[in-house]
Design a protein around this motif. Sequence first.
Motif, PDB file in Angstrom:
ATOM      1  N   ASN A   1      -9.548 -33.393  -3.893  1.00 38.55           N
ATOM      2  CA  ASN A   1     -10.467 -33.127  -2.542  1.00 38.55           C
ATOM      3  C   ASN A   1     -10.907 -34.500  -2.026  1.00 38.55           C
ATOM      4  O   ASN A   1     -11.871 -34.647  -1.227  1.00 38.55           O
ATOM      5  CB  ASN A   1     -11.563 -32.416  -2.575  1.00 38.55           C
TER       6      ASN A   1
ATOM      7  N   ASP B   1     -11.046 -37.747   0.223  1.00 44.13           N
ATOM      8  CA  ASP B   1     -10.713 -37.756   1.684  1.00 44.13           C
ATOM      9  C   ASP B   1     -10.817 -39.463   2.059  1.00 44.13           C
ATOM     10  O   ASP B   1     -11.882 -40.055   1.818  1.00 44.13           O
ATOM     11  CB  ASP B   1     -11.923 -37.165   2.512  1.00 44.13           C
TER      12      ASP B   1
ATOM     13  N   SER C   1     -17.915 -38.142   0.446  1.00 43.90           N
ATOM     14  CA  SER C   1     -18.104 -36.814  -0.156  1.00 43.90           C
ATOM     15  C   SER C   1     -19.785 -36.746  -0.583  1.00 43.90           C
ATOM     16  O   SER C   1     -20.397 -37.952  -0.690  1.00 43.90           O
ATOM     17  CB  SER C   1     -17.442 -36.333  -1.297  1.00 43.90           C
TER      18      SER C   1
END
Length: 579
Positions: free
Chosen positions: A353, A355, A360
Amino acid sequence: MSTSFANRLNGSILLISSMFFGLAHGVAPKALIDDGGMVASRSALATEVGAQILADGGNAIDAAVATGFALAVTYPSAGNLGGGGFMVIHLADGTVIANDHRERAPGAASKDMFLDEEGQLVKGLSTASHLAVGVPGTVAGLLDVLARYGRLDRKRVMQPAIDLAAKGFVLDRDLAAQFARRQDVFAKHPASVAVFTNEGAPYRMGELFVQTDLANTLRRIQKHGKAGFYEGETADLLVAEMQRGGGLISHQDLLGYQSSWREPIRGTYRGHEIVSMPPPSSGGILLVQMLNMLEPYDIASMGYGSAQSIHLMIEAERRAYADRAEHLGDADFYPVPIKELISKEYATKRFANFDAKRASISADIGAGEIPAESLETTHASVMDKDGNAVAYTTTLNLSYGAKMVVAGAGFLLNNEMDDFSAKENSPNAFGLIGRKANAIEPGKRMLSSMTPTIVRKDGKPLLVTGSPGGSTIITTTLQVVMNVIDHGMSLSDAVSSPRFHHQWQPDRVMHETYAFSPDTQALLESMGHKQLIAIPAFYGGGIGDANSVMHIDQGFQGMADPRNAGAAMGPGRAQRSAQ
Ligand code: DON
Protein backbone atom coordinates in the motif's frame (compact mmCIF):
# COMPACT_ATOMS: atom_id res chain seq x y z
CA MET A 1 -3.92 14.59 21.17
CA SER A 2 -4.14 15.02 24.95
CA THR A 3 -1.96 17.64 26.58
CA SER A 4 -0.10 15.11 28.67
CA PHE A 5 0.67 13.01 25.59
CA ALA A 6 1.89 16.13 23.77
CA ASN A 7 4.11 16.97 26.74
CA ARG A 8 5.49 13.50 26.70
CA LEU A 9 6.35 13.80 23.01
CA ASN A 10 8.05 17.10 23.57
CA GLY A 11 9.85 15.56 26.51
CA SER A 12 11.17 12.75 24.41
CA ILE A 13 12.37 15.13 21.66
CA LEU A 14 14.19 17.02 24.35
CA LEU A 15 15.55 13.81 25.78
CA ILE A 16 16.85 12.56 22.45
CA SER A 17 18.47 15.86 21.56
CA SER A 18 19.90 16.41 25.02
CA MET A 19 21.30 12.88 25.26
CA PHE A 20 23.84 13.87 22.69
CA PHE A 21 24.61 17.29 24.03
CA GLY A 22 28.13 17.35 25.26
CA LEU A 23 30.95 19.73 24.69
CA ALA A 24 33.39 17.95 22.49
CA HIS A 25 37.09 18.43 22.76
CA GLY A 26 40.28 17.94 20.87
CA VAL A 27 40.54 17.43 17.15
CA ALA A 28 37.56 16.49 15.05
CA PRO A 29 37.55 12.75 14.37
CA LYS A 30 38.91 11.79 10.97
CA ALA A 31 38.65 8.56 9.08
CA LEU A 32 41.89 6.68 9.76
CA ILE A 33 43.37 3.84 7.79
CA ASP A 34 45.55 1.05 9.18
CA ASP A 35 46.33 -2.28 7.56
CA GLY A 36 46.60 -4.09 10.92
CA GLY A 37 42.99 -3.68 12.06
CA MET A 38 40.87 -0.92 13.57
CA VAL A 39 38.86 0.07 16.63
CA ALA A 40 36.29 2.89 16.75
CA SER A 41 34.45 3.89 19.91
CA ARG A 42 32.99 6.90 21.69
CA SER A 43 35.98 7.22 24.02
CA ALA A 44 39.48 7.95 22.74
CA LEU A 45 40.99 6.23 25.80
CA ALA A 46 38.89 3.09 25.34
CA THR A 47 39.68 3.03 21.61
CA GLU A 48 43.37 3.22 22.43
CA VAL A 49 43.02 0.27 24.83
CA GLY A 50 41.48 -1.82 22.04
CA ALA A 51 44.06 -0.74 19.47
CA GLN A 52 46.90 -1.62 21.87
CA ILE A 53 45.39 -5.09 22.38
CA LEU A 54 45.44 -5.56 18.59
CA ALA A 55 49.05 -4.35 18.52
CA ASP A 56 49.93 -6.92 21.20
CA GLY A 57 48.59 -9.80 19.13
CA GLY A 58 45.03 -9.90 20.43
CA ASN A 59 42.22 -10.52 17.99
CA ALA A 60 39.10 -8.39 17.38
CA ILE A 61 37.28 -10.20 20.18
CA ASP A 62 40.02 -9.43 22.73
CA ALA A 63 40.05 -5.82 21.54
CA ALA A 64 36.26 -5.47 21.75
CA VAL A 65 36.15 -6.93 25.27
CA ALA A 66 39.05 -4.76 26.46
CA THR A 67 37.36 -1.70 24.92
CA GLY A 68 34.12 -2.72 26.63
CA PHE A 69 35.70 -2.88 30.09
CA ALA A 70 37.56 0.38 29.42
CA LEU A 71 34.34 2.13 28.39
CA ALA A 72 32.93 1.27 31.85
CA VAL A 73 35.72 3.43 33.26
CA THR A 74 36.23 6.19 30.69
CA TYR A 75 32.69 6.67 29.40
CA PRO A 76 30.47 5.99 32.41
CA SER A 77 27.26 7.40 30.94
CA ALA A 78 26.90 4.28 28.83
CA GLY A 79 29.95 2.04 29.17
CA ASN A 80 29.14 -0.15 32.12
CA LEU A 81 29.41 -3.08 34.47
CA GLY A 82 25.87 -2.54 35.77
CA GLY A 83 24.04 -2.62 32.44
CA GLY A 84 23.82 -4.84 29.40
CA GLY A 85 24.64 -5.08 25.72
CA PHE A 86 24.85 -7.09 22.55
CA MET A 87 27.82 -8.29 20.53
CA VAL A 88 27.61 -9.51 16.94
CA ILE A 89 30.70 -11.43 15.90
CA HIS A 90 32.07 -12.57 12.54
CA LEU A 91 34.91 -15.08 12.83
CA ALA A 92 37.62 -15.42 10.24
CA ASP A 93 36.24 -18.85 9.23
CA GLY A 94 32.93 -17.22 8.25
CA THR A 95 30.94 -18.20 11.35
CA VAL A 96 28.62 -15.53 12.70
CA ILE A 97 27.27 -15.53 16.24
CA ALA A 98 25.72 -13.06 18.65
CA ASN A 99 26.10 -12.73 22.40
CA ASP A 100 23.08 -11.35 24.24
CA HIS A 101 23.90 -9.94 27.64
CA ARG A 102 20.80 -7.79 27.95
CA GLU A 103 19.52 -7.16 31.48
CA ARG A 104 16.66 -9.33 32.75
CA ALA A 105 13.68 -8.48 34.92
CA PRO A 106 14.30 -9.66 38.50
CA GLY A 107 12.42 -12.73 39.68
CA ALA A 108 10.13 -10.61 41.82
CA ALA A 109 9.14 -8.28 38.94
CA SER A 110 5.54 -8.23 37.78
CA LYS A 111 3.54 -6.95 34.83
CA ASP A 112 1.99 -3.96 36.57
CA MET A 113 4.85 -3.01 38.86
CA PHE A 114 5.07 0.53 37.48
CA LEU A 115 1.31 1.27 37.71
CA ASP A 116 -0.63 2.89 40.55
CA GLU A 117 -3.95 1.62 41.93
CA GLU A 118 -5.84 3.29 39.09
CA GLY A 119 -3.68 1.52 36.57
CA GLN A 120 -1.75 4.67 35.60
CA LEU A 121 2.01 4.77 35.14
CA VAL A 122 3.79 6.22 38.17
CA LYS A 123 6.07 8.92 36.79
CA GLY A 124 9.76 8.16 37.16
CA LEU A 125 9.34 4.72 38.72
CA SER A 126 10.68 2.86 35.69
CA THR A 127 13.58 5.27 35.13
CA ALA A 128 14.64 6.80 38.44
CA SER A 129 14.10 4.31 41.24
CA HIS A 130 15.63 1.11 42.50
CA LEU A 131 12.78 -0.72 40.73
CA ALA A 132 14.08 0.58 37.40
CA VAL A 133 17.15 -1.64 37.57
CA GLY A 134 17.34 -4.84 35.54
CA VAL A 135 19.72 -7.68 36.46
CA PRO A 136 23.02 -6.62 34.84
CA GLY A 137 24.45 -8.74 32.02
CA THR A 138 27.60 -7.00 30.82
CA VAL A 139 30.17 -8.83 32.95
CA ALA A 140 28.75 -12.27 32.05
CA GLY A 141 28.62 -11.36 28.37
CA LEU A 142 32.09 -9.88 28.03
CA LEU A 143 33.70 -12.77 29.91
CA ASP A 144 31.76 -15.44 28.00
CA VAL A 145 32.77 -13.89 24.69
CA LEU A 146 36.40 -13.67 25.79
CA ALA A 147 36.50 -17.25 27.05
CA ARG A 148 35.01 -18.63 23.86
CA TYR A 149 36.71 -16.59 21.15
CA GLY A 150 39.48 -14.52 22.71
CA ARG A 151 43.18 -15.20 22.23
CA LEU A 152 44.45 -13.36 25.31
CA ASP A 153 43.64 -14.06 28.94
CA ARG A 154 41.35 -12.15 31.29
CA LYS A 155 44.28 -10.69 33.16
CA ARG A 156 45.73 -8.97 30.10
CA VAL A 157 42.40 -7.88 28.64
CA MET A 158 41.09 -6.32 31.87
CA GLN A 159 44.32 -4.72 33.09
CA PRO A 160 44.02 -1.47 31.08
CA ALA A 161 40.54 -0.78 32.52
CA ILE A 162 41.85 -1.45 36.03
CA ASP A 163 44.78 0.93 35.48
CA LEU A 164 42.50 3.65 34.11
CA ALA A 165 40.24 3.34 37.17
CA ALA A 166 42.99 2.98 39.79
CA LYS A 167 45.51 5.51 38.50
CA GLY A 168 42.83 7.74 37.02
CA PHE A 169 42.80 9.77 33.83
CA VAL A 170 42.60 13.46 33.11
CA LEU A 171 39.05 14.65 32.53
CA ASP A 172 38.41 16.31 29.21
CA ARG A 173 35.82 19.03 28.69
CA ASP A 174 33.25 16.53 27.47
CA LEU A 175 33.21 14.33 30.59
CA ALA A 176 33.71 17.16 33.10
CA ALA A 177 30.71 18.96 31.57
CA GLN A 178 28.62 15.76 31.62
CA PHE A 179 29.26 15.25 35.34
CA ALA A 180 28.63 18.92 36.14
CA ARG A 181 25.27 18.93 34.33
CA ARG A 182 24.03 16.00 36.40
CA GLN A 183 24.95 17.16 39.90
CA ASP A 184 21.23 17.41 40.81
CA VAL A 185 20.33 13.88 39.82
CA PHE A 186 23.43 12.38 41.40
CA ALA A 187 22.64 14.28 44.62
CA LYS A 188 19.97 11.73 45.53
CA HIS A 189 22.60 9.00 45.83
CA PRO A 190 25.57 9.62 48.15
CA ALA A 191 27.64 6.94 46.38
CA SER A 192 27.05 8.71 43.04
CA VAL A 193 28.07 12.03 44.57
CA ALA A 194 31.24 10.37 45.89
CA VAL A 195 32.21 9.17 42.40
CA PHE A 196 31.08 12.04 40.19
CA THR A 197 32.15 15.04 42.28
CA ASN A 198 35.56 16.07 43.51
CA GLU A 199 34.81 15.85 47.23
CA GLY A 200 31.48 17.57 46.71
CA ALA A 201 32.57 20.15 44.15
CA PRO A 202 31.98 19.69 40.41
CA TYR A 203 34.95 18.19 38.59
CA ARG A 204 36.69 20.52 36.19
CA MET A 205 38.38 19.78 32.92
CA GLY A 206 42.03 18.87 33.48
CA GLU A 207 41.47 17.25 36.88
CA LEU A 208 42.44 13.64 37.54
CA PHE A 209 39.46 11.27 37.82
CA VAL A 210 40.27 8.25 39.99
CA GLN A 211 37.68 5.50 40.66
CA THR A 212 39.08 3.36 43.48
CA ASP A 213 35.94 1.32 44.25
CA LEU A 214 35.44 0.59 40.56
CA ALA A 215 39.07 -0.51 40.25
CA ASN A 216 38.55 -2.93 43.14
CA THR A 217 35.38 -4.34 41.56
CA LEU A 218 37.26 -4.82 38.29
CA ARG A 219 40.09 -6.55 40.20
CA ARG A 220 37.59 -8.98 41.78
CA ILE A 221 36.25 -9.78 38.30
CA GLN A 222 39.77 -10.14 36.92
CA LYS A 223 40.62 -12.57 39.73
CA HIS A 224 37.42 -14.60 40.06
CA GLY A 225 35.78 -14.20 36.65
CA LYS A 226 31.98 -13.97 36.65
CA ALA A 227 31.94 -14.95 40.34
CA GLY A 228 33.76 -11.69 41.05
CA PHE A 229 30.58 -9.85 40.06
CA TYR A 230 27.62 -12.21 40.48
CA GLU A 231 28.83 -13.66 43.80
CA GLY A 232 30.84 -12.59 46.83
CA GLU A 233 31.56 -9.00 47.78
CA THR A 234 30.28 -7.32 44.59
CA ALA A 235 26.99 -9.23 44.72
CA ASP A 236 26.60 -8.42 48.43
CA LEU A 237 27.14 -4.72 47.74
CA LEU A 238 24.65 -4.73 44.85
CA VAL A 239 21.97 -6.54 46.84
CA ALA A 240 22.55 -4.20 49.81
CA GLU A 241 22.05 -1.24 47.43
CA MET A 242 18.76 -2.77 46.29
CA GLN A 243 17.61 -3.30 49.85
CA ARG A 244 18.41 0.30 50.76
CA GLY A 245 16.02 1.63 48.10
CA GLY A 246 13.32 -1.03 47.79
CA GLY A 247 14.82 -2.63 44.64
CA LEU A 248 14.10 -6.22 43.63
CA ILE A 249 17.41 -7.76 42.55
CA SER A 250 18.35 -10.66 44.82
CA HIS A 251 21.38 -12.94 45.16
CA GLN A 252 19.29 -15.54 43.35
CA ASP A 253 18.79 -13.21 40.37
CA LEU A 254 22.52 -12.53 40.18
CA LEU A 255 23.50 -16.18 40.46
CA GLY A 256 20.93 -17.11 37.83
CA TYR A 257 22.09 -14.57 35.25
CA GLN A 258 23.58 -16.04 32.09
CA SER A 259 24.45 -14.46 28.78
CA SER A 260 22.84 -16.15 25.78
CA TRP A 261 24.44 -17.19 22.52
CA ARG A 262 22.09 -16.41 19.68
CA GLU A 263 21.86 -16.90 15.94
CA PRO A 264 22.18 -13.47 14.37
CA ILE A 265 19.45 -12.10 12.11
CA ARG A 266 20.62 -12.52 8.53
CA GLY A 267 19.27 -10.79 5.47
CA THR A 268 20.48 -9.66 2.07
CA TYR A 269 20.53 -6.27 0.40
CA ARG A 270 21.72 -5.70 -3.16
CA GLY A 271 24.31 -8.47 -3.08
CA HIS A 272 25.46 -7.80 0.49
CA GLU A 273 24.71 -9.85 3.56
CA ILE A 274 23.35 -8.11 6.64
CA VAL A 275 24.22 -9.77 9.98
CA SER A 276 22.62 -8.15 13.00
CA MET A 277 21.12 -8.63 16.45
CA PRO A 278 18.07 -10.88 17.00
CA PRO A 279 15.53 -10.53 19.86
CA PRO A 280 15.53 -9.34 22.54
CA SER A 281 16.67 -6.61 20.17
CA SER A 282 14.27 -5.30 17.60
CA GLY A 283 17.21 -3.84 15.69
CA GLY A 284 18.21 -6.68 13.38
CA ILE A 285 14.65 -7.58 12.43
CA LEU A 286 13.64 -3.99 11.69
CA LEU A 287 16.84 -3.26 9.78
CA VAL A 288 16.38 -6.27 7.50
CA GLN A 289 12.63 -5.67 7.17
CA MET A 290 13.19 -2.05 6.07
CA LEU A 291 15.97 -2.99 3.65
CA ASN A 292 13.68 -5.67 2.16
CA MET A 293 10.95 -3.08 1.60
CA LEU A 294 13.43 -0.68 -0.04
CA GLU A 295 15.37 -3.13 -2.21
CA PRO A 296 12.92 -3.12 -5.17
CA TYR A 297 13.44 0.65 -5.60
CA ASP A 298 16.38 2.26 -7.36
CA ILE A 299 17.48 4.41 -4.44
CA ALA A 300 20.89 5.11 -6.02
CA SER A 301 19.30 6.84 -9.03
CA MET A 302 16.94 8.79 -6.81
CA GLY A 303 20.04 10.13 -5.07
CA TYR A 304 21.02 10.77 -1.47
CA GLY A 305 18.73 13.32 0.16
CA SER A 306 16.12 13.31 -2.62
CA ALA A 307 12.52 13.73 -1.48
CA GLN A 308 11.64 10.50 -3.27
CA SER A 309 14.20 8.39 -1.39
CA ILE A 310 13.39 10.04 1.96
CA HIS A 311 9.67 9.41 1.39
CA LEU A 312 10.37 5.75 0.66
CA MET A 313 12.53 5.37 3.76
CA ILE A 314 9.99 7.09 6.04
CA GLU A 315 7.23 4.82 4.76
CA ALA A 316 9.37 1.72 5.37
CA GLU A 317 10.22 2.99 8.86
CA ARG A 318 6.56 3.71 9.65
CA ARG A 319 5.53 0.15 8.83
CA ALA A 320 8.47 -1.57 10.51
CA TYR A 321 8.05 0.34 13.80
CA ALA A 322 4.30 -0.44 13.80
CA ASP A 323 5.24 -4.12 13.65
CA ARG A 324 7.76 -3.62 16.44
CA ALA A 325 5.05 -2.40 18.81
CA GLU A 326 2.88 -5.43 18.20
CA HIS A 327 5.15 -8.36 17.51
CA LEU A 328 8.52 -7.82 19.18
CA GLY A 329 9.73 -8.83 22.62
CA ASP A 330 12.03 -11.39 24.20
CA ALA A 331 11.65 -14.46 21.98
CA ASP A 332 12.40 -16.72 24.98
CA PHE A 333 9.06 -15.58 26.40
CA TYR A 334 6.92 -14.59 23.45
CA PRO A 335 6.50 -16.17 20.00
CA VAL A 336 8.12 -13.46 17.87
CA PRO A 337 7.42 -14.25 14.18
CA ILE A 338 11.03 -13.70 13.17
CA LYS A 339 11.02 -15.68 9.93
CA GLU A 340 8.01 -13.85 8.52
CA LEU A 341 9.16 -10.42 9.56
CA ILE A 342 12.51 -10.74 7.79
CA SER A 343 11.23 -12.49 4.66
CA LYS A 344 11.21 -10.68 1.29
CA GLU A 345 7.63 -11.93 0.70
CA TYR A 346 6.35 -10.32 3.88
CA ALA A 347 8.10 -7.04 2.97
CA THR A 348 6.42 -7.03 -0.45
CA LYS A 349 3.00 -7.57 1.15
CA ARG A 350 3.61 -5.03 3.89
CA PHE A 351 4.75 -2.36 1.41
CA ALA A 352 1.99 -3.05 -1.15
CA ASN A 353 0.00 0.00 0.00
CA PHE A 354 3.00 2.33 -0.43
CA ASP A 355 2.04 5.38 -2.47
CA ALA A 356 4.99 7.05 -4.21
CA LYS A 357 3.20 10.40 -4.10
CA ARG A 358 1.50 10.42 -0.72
CA ALA A 359 2.54 9.97 2.91
CA SER A 360 0.45 7.45 4.77
CA ILE A 361 -1.00 8.28 8.15
CA SER A 362 0.39 6.33 11.08
CA ALA A 363 -3.03 5.97 12.71
CA ASP A 364 -4.13 4.02 9.61
CA ILE A 365 -1.09 1.74 9.67
CA GLY A 366 -1.79 -1.11 12.03
CA ALA A 367 0.65 -3.91 12.60
CA GLY A 368 1.06 -6.38 9.75
CA GLU A 369 -1.00 -9.52 10.16
CA ILE A 370 1.14 -12.49 10.88
CA PRO A 371 -0.14 -15.94 11.72
CA ALA A 372 0.76 -16.80 15.30
CA GLU A 373 4.06 -18.69 15.45
CA SER A 374 5.73 -19.66 17.75
CA LEU A 375 19.52 8.82 27.04
CA GLU A 376 22.55 6.77 26.41
CA THR A 377 24.13 3.87 24.86
CA THR A 378 27.39 3.45 23.06
CA HIS A 379 28.63 1.54 20.08
CA ALA A 380 32.11 0.25 19.24
CA SER A 381 33.30 -1.43 16.04
CA VAL A 382 36.39 -3.60 15.63
CA MET A 383 38.10 -5.48 12.80
CA ASP A 384 41.40 -7.33 12.91
CA LYS A 385 43.90 -8.32 10.23
CA ASP A 386 42.95 -12.00 10.50
CA GLY A 387 39.40 -11.40 9.29
CA ASN A 388 37.50 -11.26 12.58
CA ALA A 389 35.00 -8.47 13.19
CA VAL A 390 32.93 -7.38 16.19
CA ALA A 391 30.00 -4.98 16.47
CA TYR A 392 29.33 -4.11 20.10
CA THR A 393 26.57 -1.92 21.54
CA THR A 394 26.18 -1.47 25.28
CA THR A 395 24.00 0.62 27.55
CA LEU A 396 22.67 1.59 30.96
CA ASN A 397 19.57 2.82 29.06
CA LEU A 398 19.31 6.57 29.79
CA SER A 399 22.45 8.59 30.30
CA TYR A 400 24.16 7.31 33.50
CA GLY A 401 21.28 4.80 33.83
CA ALA A 402 19.44 5.12 37.14
CA LYS A 403 22.17 7.63 38.17
CA MET A 404 22.74 5.27 41.09
CA VAL A 405 26.23 4.04 41.94
CA VAL A 406 26.39 0.85 44.02
CA ALA A 407 27.89 2.05 47.29
CA GLY A 408 31.31 0.51 47.80
CA ALA A 409 31.42 -1.07 44.34
CA GLY A 410 31.80 2.10 42.28
CA PHE A 411 29.64 1.22 39.26
CA LEU A 412 26.36 2.67 38.02
CA LEU A 413 23.14 0.71 37.73
CA ASN A 414 20.94 0.69 34.65
CA ASN A 415 17.31 1.83 34.35
CA GLU A 416 16.58 -0.66 31.60
CA MET A 417 13.20 -1.74 33.06
CA ASP A 418 11.78 1.32 31.23
CA ASP A 419 12.37 -0.53 27.94
CA PHE A 420 9.57 -2.93 28.83
CA SER A 421 6.08 -1.90 27.90
CA ALA A 422 5.04 -0.96 31.45
CA LYS A 423 1.51 -0.26 30.23
CA GLU A 424 0.02 -1.24 26.86
CA ASN A 425 0.30 1.52 24.25
CA SER A 426 1.94 3.97 26.68
CA PRO A 427 5.20 5.43 25.37
CA ASN A 428 8.49 4.81 27.14
CA ALA A 429 11.28 7.39 27.41
CA PHE A 430 11.87 7.11 23.65
CA GLY A 431 8.20 7.45 22.74
CA LEU A 432 8.13 3.75 21.81
CA ILE A 433 4.99 1.84 22.58
CA GLY A 434 4.53 -1.86 23.06
CA ARG A 435 2.05 -4.48 24.08
CA LYS A 436 1.88 -8.04 25.29
CA ALA A 437 5.03 -9.14 23.48
CA ASN A 438 7.08 -6.76 25.61
CA ALA A 439 5.13 -6.90 28.89
CA ILE A 440 7.12 -7.37 32.11
CA GLU A 441 7.60 -10.96 33.28
CA PRO A 442 10.10 -12.32 35.81
CA GLY A 443 13.38 -13.25 34.14
CA LYS A 444 12.37 -11.75 30.79
CA ARG A 445 14.64 -9.42 28.82
CA MET A 446 13.22 -6.05 27.86
CA LEU A 447 12.98 -5.22 24.14
CA SER A 448 15.89 -3.21 22.79
CA SER A 449 16.62 -1.18 19.68
CA MET A 450 20.37 -1.75 19.80
CA THR A 451 21.52 -2.82 16.34
CA PRO A 452 25.16 -3.93 16.28
CA THR A 453 25.58 -4.86 12.62
CA ILE A 454 28.13 -6.42 10.30
CA VAL A 455 27.67 -6.07 6.53
CA ARG A 456 29.45 -8.79 4.59
CA LYS A 457 30.40 -8.90 0.92
CA ASP A 458 31.44 -12.25 -0.55
CA GLY A 459 31.45 -13.71 2.94
CA LYS A 460 33.95 -11.14 4.28
CA PRO A 461 33.19 -8.27 6.64
CA LEU A 462 32.86 -5.01 4.73
CA LEU A 463 31.32 -2.70 7.34
CA VAL A 464 30.89 -2.84 11.12
CA THR A 465 28.42 -0.31 12.47
CA GLY A 466 25.73 0.48 15.03
CA SER A 467 24.74 3.40 17.25
CA PRO A 468 23.18 4.67 20.44
CA GLY A 469 20.05 6.82 20.32
CA GLY A 470 17.14 4.75 21.67
CA SER A 471 14.51 4.37 18.96
CA THR A 472 16.77 6.20 16.46
CA ILE A 473 19.42 3.48 16.67
CA ILE A 474 17.79 1.35 14.01
CA THR A 475 17.23 4.15 11.50
CA THR A 476 20.74 5.50 12.08
CA THR A 477 22.16 2.06 11.29
CA LEU A 478 19.86 1.80 8.26
CA GLN A 479 21.19 5.10 6.91
CA VAL A 480 24.86 4.22 7.39
CA VAL A 481 24.29 0.89 5.61
CA MET A 482 22.34 2.51 2.74
CA ASN A 483 24.86 5.33 2.40
CA VAL A 484 27.56 2.73 1.77
CA ILE A 485 25.58 0.27 -0.35
CA ASP A 486 23.15 2.50 -2.27
CA HIS A 487 25.14 5.69 -2.54
CA GLY A 488 28.66 4.28 -2.61
CA MET A 489 29.78 6.77 0.01
CA SER A 490 33.15 6.67 1.70
CA LEU A 491 32.94 5.68 5.35
CA SER A 492 33.48 9.27 6.49
CA ASP A 493 30.59 10.53 4.34
CA ALA A 494 28.39 7.58 5.29
CA VAL A 495 28.84 8.31 9.00
CA SER A 496 28.79 12.12 8.81
CA SER A 497 25.87 12.71 6.43
CA PRO A 498 22.76 14.25 8.01
CA ARG A 499 20.14 11.82 9.32
CA PHE A 500 16.38 11.66 9.82
CA HIS A 501 14.05 9.35 11.72
CA HIS A 502 10.44 8.19 11.78
CA GLN A 503 9.07 5.62 14.23
CA TRP A 504 5.40 5.27 13.25
CA GLN A 505 4.14 6.75 16.53
CA PRO A 506 4.40 9.62 17.15
CA ASP A 507 3.63 10.49 13.52
CA ARG A 508 6.47 12.92 12.90
CA VAL A 509 9.82 13.10 11.14
CA MET A 510 12.82 14.11 13.22
CA HIS A 511 15.72 15.30 11.13
CA GLU A 512 19.08 16.89 11.59
CA THR A 513 18.98 20.53 10.58
CA TYR A 514 20.65 20.13 7.20
CA ALA A 515 19.16 16.74 6.31
CA PHE A 516 16.40 18.29 4.19
CA SER A 517 17.06 21.16 1.83
CA PRO A 518 14.20 23.71 1.70
CA ASP A 519 12.85 22.36 -1.57
CA THR A 520 13.11 18.76 -0.34
CA GLN A 521 11.21 19.74 2.77
CA ALA A 522 8.54 21.44 0.66
CA LEU A 523 8.20 18.31 -1.49
CA LEU A 524 7.88 16.08 1.57
CA GLU A 525 5.22 18.35 3.05
CA SER A 526 3.33 18.39 -0.22
CA MET A 527 3.24 14.58 -0.05
CA GLY A 528 1.58 14.87 3.35
CA HIS A 529 4.51 14.36 5.73
CA LYS A 530 3.64 16.25 8.87
CA GLN A 531 5.65 17.52 11.81
CA LEU A 532 9.11 17.75 10.30
CA ILE A 533 11.15 18.56 13.39
CA ALA A 534 14.72 19.79 13.11
CA ILE A 535 17.29 18.62 15.65
CA PRO A 536 20.55 20.57 15.82
CA ALA A 537 23.39 18.45 14.53
CA PHE A 538 26.29 20.52 15.75
CA TYR A 539 29.35 18.86 17.23
CA GLY A 540 28.04 16.97 20.25
CA GLY A 541 24.42 16.80 19.03
CA GLY A 542 22.23 15.21 16.40
CA ILE A 543 20.82 11.76 15.73
CA GLY A 544 22.99 8.73 16.51
CA ASP A 545 26.70 8.21 17.11
CA ALA A 546 27.80 5.55 14.65
CA ASN A 547 31.45 4.76 15.34
CA SER A 548 32.17 2.47 12.41
CA VAL A 549 34.89 0.49 10.67
CA MET A 550 35.05 -0.46 7.00
CA HIS A 551 37.34 -2.69 5.00
CA ILE A 552 38.70 -0.87 1.96
CA ASP A 553 41.41 -1.67 -0.60
CA GLN A 554 44.09 0.14 1.42
CA GLY A 555 43.27 -1.58 4.73
CA PHE A 556 40.83 -0.90 7.54
CA GLN A 557 39.20 2.47 7.78
CA GLY A 558 37.82 3.70 11.11
CA MET A 559 35.50 6.63 11.54
CA ALA A 560 34.34 8.06 14.84
CA ASP A 561 31.05 9.86 14.39
CA PRO A 562 31.85 13.60 14.16
CA ARG A 563 28.70 14.37 16.16
CA ASN A 564 30.59 13.36 19.30
CA ALA A 565 34.05 13.05 20.77
CA GLY A 566 34.94 9.45 19.94
CA ALA A 567 38.05 8.21 18.16
CA ALA A 568 39.23 5.53 15.78
CA MET A 569 42.66 3.95 15.98
CA GLY A 570 44.50 1.01 14.47
CA PRO A 571 47.31 -1.03 16.02
CA GLY A 572 49.92 0.92 14.05
CA ARG A 573 49.02 4.16 15.78
CA ALA A 574 48.67 2.39 19.15
CA GLN A 575 52.18 0.97 18.84
CA ARG A 576 53.56 4.41 18.12
CA SER A 577 51.73 5.98 21.04
CA ALA A 578 52.90 3.24 23.44
CA GLN A 579 56.56 3.79 22.55
O1 DON B 1 18.12 -0.91 24.44
C1 DON B 1 17.61 0.11 24.01
O2 DON B 1 17.05 0.19 22.94
C2 DON B 1 17.74 1.39 24.83
N1 DON B 1 17.87 1.06 26.21
C3 DON B 1 18.88 2.17 24.30
C4 DON B 1 19.06 3.48 25.02
C5 DON B 1 19.85 4.45 24.27
O3 DON B 1 20.25 4.23 23.16
C6 DON B 1 20.07 5.74 24.92
N2 DON B 1 20.99 6.53 24.19
N3 DON B 1 21.41 7.19 23.53
